[in-house]
Design a protein around this motif. Sequence first.
Motif, PDB file in Angstrom:
ATOM      1  N   VAL A 162      45.015  45.206  38.182  1.00  0.00           N
ATOM      2  CA  VAL A 162      45.038  44.147  39.200  1.00  0.00           C
ATOM      3  C   VAL A 162      43.999  43.077  38.877  1.00  0.00           C
ATOM      4  CG1 VAL A 162      44.493  43.657  41.612  1.00  0.00           C
ATOM      5  CG2 VAL A 162      45.990  45.559  41.051  1.00  0.00           C
ATOM      6  N   ALA A 163      42.804  43.501  38.474  1.00  0.00           N
ATOM      7  CA  ALA A 163      41.762  42.540  38.121  1.00  0.00           C
ATOM      8  C   ALA A 163      42.169  41.709  36.904  1.00  0.00           C
ATOM      9  CB  ALA A 163      40.448  43.277  37.854  1.00  0.00           C
ATOM     10  N   ILE A 164      42.780  42.361  35.903  1.00  0.00           N
ATOM     11  CA  ILE A 164      43.225  41.626  34.713  1.00  0.00           C
ATOM     12  C   ILE A 164      44.338  40.649  35.072  1.00  0.00           C
ATOM     13  CG2 ILE A 164      44.291  41.883  32.439  1.00  0.00           C
ATOM     14  CD1 ILE A 164      42.886  44.603  32.235  1.00  0.00           C
ATOM     15  N   ALA A 165      45.286  41.098  35.914  1.00  0.00           N
ATOM     16  CA  ALA A 165      46.396  40.224  36.314  1.00  0.00           C
ATOM     17  C   ALA A 165      45.894  39.027  37.117  1.00  0.00           C
ATOM     18  CB  ALA A 165      47.412  41.018  37.137  1.00  0.00           C
ATOM     19  N   ALA A 166      44.851  39.237  37.951  1.00  0.00           N
ATOM     20  CA  ALA A 166      44.311  38.135  38.741  1.00  0.00           C
ATOM     21  C   ALA A 166      43.731  37.038  37.863  1.00  0.00           C
ATOM     22  CB  ALA A 166      43.235  38.658  39.694  1.00  0.00           C
ATOM     23  N   ILE A 167      43.285  37.393  36.674  1.00  0.00           N
ATOM     24  CA  ILE A 167      42.741  36.392  35.750  1.00  0.00           C
ATOM     25  C   ILE A 167      43.841  35.730  34.931  1.00  0.00           C
ATOM     26  CG2 ILE A 167      41.190  36.051  33.784  1.00  0.00           C
ATOM     27  CD1 ILE A 167      39.535  38.393  34.838  1.00  0.00           C
ATOM     28  N   ILE A 168      44.837  36.509  34.513  1.00  0.00           N
ATOM     29  CA  ILE A 168      45.850  35.998  33.572  1.00  0.00           C
ATOM     30  C   ILE A 168      46.949  35.223  34.286  1.00  0.00           C
ATOM     31  CG2 ILE A 168      47.609  36.707  31.912  1.00  0.00           C
ATOM     32  CD1 ILE A 168      45.830  39.049  31.166  1.00  0.00           C
ATOM     33  N   THR A 185      45.104  28.304  42.465  1.00  0.00           N
ATOM     34  CA  THR A 185      44.958  29.759  42.285  1.00  0.00           C
ATOM     35  C   THR A 185      43.685  30.120  41.528  1.00  0.00           C
ATOM     36  OG1 THR A 185      46.276  29.637  40.252  1.00  0.00           O
ATOM     37  CG2 THR A 185      47.451  30.119  42.308  1.00  0.00           C
ATOM     38  N   PHE A 186      42.741  29.184  41.454  1.00  0.00           N
ATOM     39  CA  PHE A 186      41.528  29.437  40.680  1.00  0.00           C
ATOM     40  C   PHE A 186      40.679  30.556  41.299  1.00  0.00           C
ATOM     41  CE2 PHE A 186      37.135  28.547  39.351  1.00  0.00           C
ATOM     42  CZ  PHE A 186      37.320  28.567  37.968  1.00  0.00           C
ATOM     43  N   TYR A 187      40.752  30.700  42.639  1.00  0.00           N
ATOM     44  CA  TYR A 187      39.937  31.735  43.278  1.00  0.00           C
ATOM     45  C   TYR A 187      40.379  33.135  42.853  1.00  0.00           C
ATOM     46  CZ  TYR A 187      43.819  32.156  46.606  1.00  0.00           C
ATOM     47  OH  TYR A 187      45.049  32.342  47.187  1.00  0.00           O
ATOM     48  N   PHE A 188      41.652  33.299  42.428  1.00  0.00           N
ATOM     49  CA  PHE A 188      42.082  34.596  41.897  1.00  0.00           C
ATOM     50  C   PHE A 188      41.328  34.934  40.614  1.00  0.00           C
ATOM     51  CE2 PHE A 188      45.964  33.800  44.468  1.00  0.00           C
ATOM     52  CZ  PHE A 188      45.967  34.999  45.163  1.00  0.00           C
ATOM     53  N   ILE A 189      41.065  33.926  39.799  1.00  0.00           N
ATOM     54  CA  ILE A 189      40.307  34.144  38.559  1.00  0.00           C
ATOM     55  C   ILE A 189      38.889  34.596  38.887  1.00  0.00           C
ATOM     56  CG2 ILE A 189      39.462  33.047  36.448  1.00  0.00           C
ATOM     57  CD1 ILE A 189      41.806  31.118  36.617  1.00  0.00           C
ATOM     58  N   GLY A 192      39.112  38.233  40.168  1.00  0.00           N
ATOM     59  CA  GLY A 192      39.367  39.154  39.064  1.00  0.00           C
ATOM     60  C   GLY A 192      38.161  39.324  38.161  1.00  0.00           C
ATOM     61  N   SER A 193      37.421  38.252  37.939  1.00  0.00           N
ATOM     62  CA  SER A 193      36.221  38.339  37.087  1.00  0.00           C
ATOM     63  C   SER A 193      35.159  39.219  37.737  1.00  0.00           C
ATOM     64  CB  SER A 193      35.668  36.936  36.825  1.00  0.00           C
ATOM     65  OG  SER A 193      36.633  36.123  36.191  1.00  0.00           O
ATOM     66  N   TRP A 197      33.729  42.787  36.279  1.00  0.00           N
ATOM     67  CA  TRP A 197      32.301  42.985  36.081  1.00  0.00           C
ATOM     68  C   TRP A 197      31.802  44.201  36.869  1.00  0.00           C
ATOM     69  CZ3 TRP A 197      28.438  42.133  33.047  1.00  0.00           C
ATOM     70  CH2 TRP A 197      27.123  42.297  33.485  1.00  0.00           C
ATOM     71  N   HIS A 198      32.304  44.370  38.086  1.00  0.00           N
ATOM     72  CA  HIS A 198      31.914  45.530  38.889  1.00  0.00           C
ATOM     73  C   HIS A 198      32.381  46.821  38.230  1.00  0.00           C
ATOM     74  CE1 HIS A 198      31.042  47.960  42.400  1.00  0.00           C
ATOM     75  NE2 HIS A 198      32.289  48.413  42.400  1.00  0.00           N
ATOM     76  N   ILE A 199      33.613  46.839  37.732  1.00  0.00           N
ATOM     77  CA  ILE A 199      34.125  48.037  37.050  1.00  0.00           C
ATOM     78  C   ILE A 199      33.318  48.327  35.802  1.00  0.00           C
ATOM     79  CG2 ILE A 199      36.134  48.993  35.843  1.00  0.00           C
ATOM     80  CD1 ILE A 199      37.882  47.353  37.787  1.00  0.00           C
ATOM     81  N   TYR A 200      32.934  47.302  35.070  1.00  0.00           N
ATOM     82  CA  TYR A 200      32.156  47.489  33.836  1.00  0.00           C
ATOM     83  C   TYR A 200      30.775  48.070  34.147  1.00  0.00           C
ATOM     84  CZ  TYR A 200      29.588  46.452  29.569  1.00  0.00           C
ATOM     85  OH  TYR A 200      28.800  46.561  28.445  1.00  0.00           O
ATOM     86  N   THR A 201      30.137  47.589  35.193  1.00  0.00           N
ATOM     87  CA  THR A 201      28.813  48.117  35.540  1.00  0.00           C
ATOM     88  C   THR A 201      28.874  49.557  36.032  1.00  0.00           C
ATOM     89  OG1 THR A 201      29.027  47.161  37.770  1.00  0.00           O
ATOM     90  CG2 THR A 201      27.897  45.835  36.085  1.00  0.00           C
TER      91      THR A 201
END
Length: 446
Positions: A162-168, A185-189, A192-193, A197-201
């Motif tokens: 979902v996070a990746i799709a929100a960016i792409i 739709t920039f706020y979706f990017i 998603g970012s 970042w939260h998942i990575y941390t």
Amino acid sequence: MLALFAYPGSKNDSVCQGIPQEKYYIRYGICSRSLKTMVSLNSYKTLGIKPGADELTVKKAYRKLAKKYHPDKNSSPGAARKFQEITRAYEELIKGQALPYERDPGYARADDILRKERQKARQRAEEKRKAQKEAEDRFRKSPAYDLLLIFHYAGRALLIPVAIAAIIIPFILAIAIEPVVLAGTFYFIIIGSFLLWHIYTKRETWFKLGNITTSWANLKSYFGKPISRPTKDHCCYTSNQQADGKPYRIKLVRIKDVKVKSFGVLDHQASIKQTSANLVIPRCARAEYIHNICSGIRITFVIGALFLVPFTSILWRLPIGILSAMLICISIQKLAGVKPKTSYLLTPALLIKTGIWLLVLLSISKLGPGIDIQLNEYKFIVIAGLLFLLDMLFDLLLGLFPFYHRLFKPVTSQGRILSNLYRKGFQNNIDYPFVSVFFPMFRWIF
């Protein structure tokens, strides 16, 4: 007042010479030979100030009274004596030339009461901590915990794509339709970012939520006939039955205080202080068995409706599954002569919000061929508004009426104890976004 201790043989002993042994005085403190002596309360009373006043306050009070009672300015009888009293009090508080008073005998009593109250507070905190731990252990041993854990794992796994799709997707829409779509739709990017970042941390613990402990044998025993545990209580869900089954637990909450802090135009912080009431409802083994069967039916119908109901939108499959499970469970409980365990969840507030949800979904739906219902292109904005703004608007609009608090009381009678708690302001849950929608559903299923 700062205490200064002088031990025998120290340099400060010279200060104590010439003063009776049990009444030594040092400015801002007491001498080691008598820890009970302090500045006289009469000195503060004479100057008309509160005990413990600072030096500046003492001087101001003295100057004011000295101007009033000085023999050169006041020739009335007793003025000279009054001037001597305020001078002596001033010297006692500032220069340390007068004898202090003995500590109030009630001080030791007050200190003992304070110590006992602190001990009681620690005991209450320890009992509350143990009760919370016992409740957590009971929940971890229930099948509902494992089912919730499965959904939690599934949600975390789904959050990555979902996070990746929100960016792409915004870039794909900008290329396929027109570049101006990217601005809308920039706020979706951004969302998603932040999610990535939260998942990575949290990557080391993202999929380490705990182990599923429920086995097939546990499931069979859950839906089997419960073990009889004879007690002296009577079942609250059947007539003339002994409460020999596992009791049903209800937790109510009440808001005691709300504090809001503002650190700027866009920086606010709100904290809610709440209290809770935990009730244990006696239940017979037969009622427990029927309730467990109904819980299994609810889980089966809700999950099955998501995959089997022939509606395009998942938002319409879920209500169909809930309604079907509700009708079947009511029929089973009526035939068995067992009252539902979650009737306390049915409040006017829940009925109003459920009606708003259904009306809004109908207004944005398009009837397809047959019984198919499709939601239009504005569905995401509307659903987000229902999730985040419905509770706020509900409180703002209906909170103005005197019947507002009655909206959170159950529609059906709940007995003397529960009714008394609702009259005191307790309710089933605090209406946070998402919580007011999913908490009653969760409690109803399990």
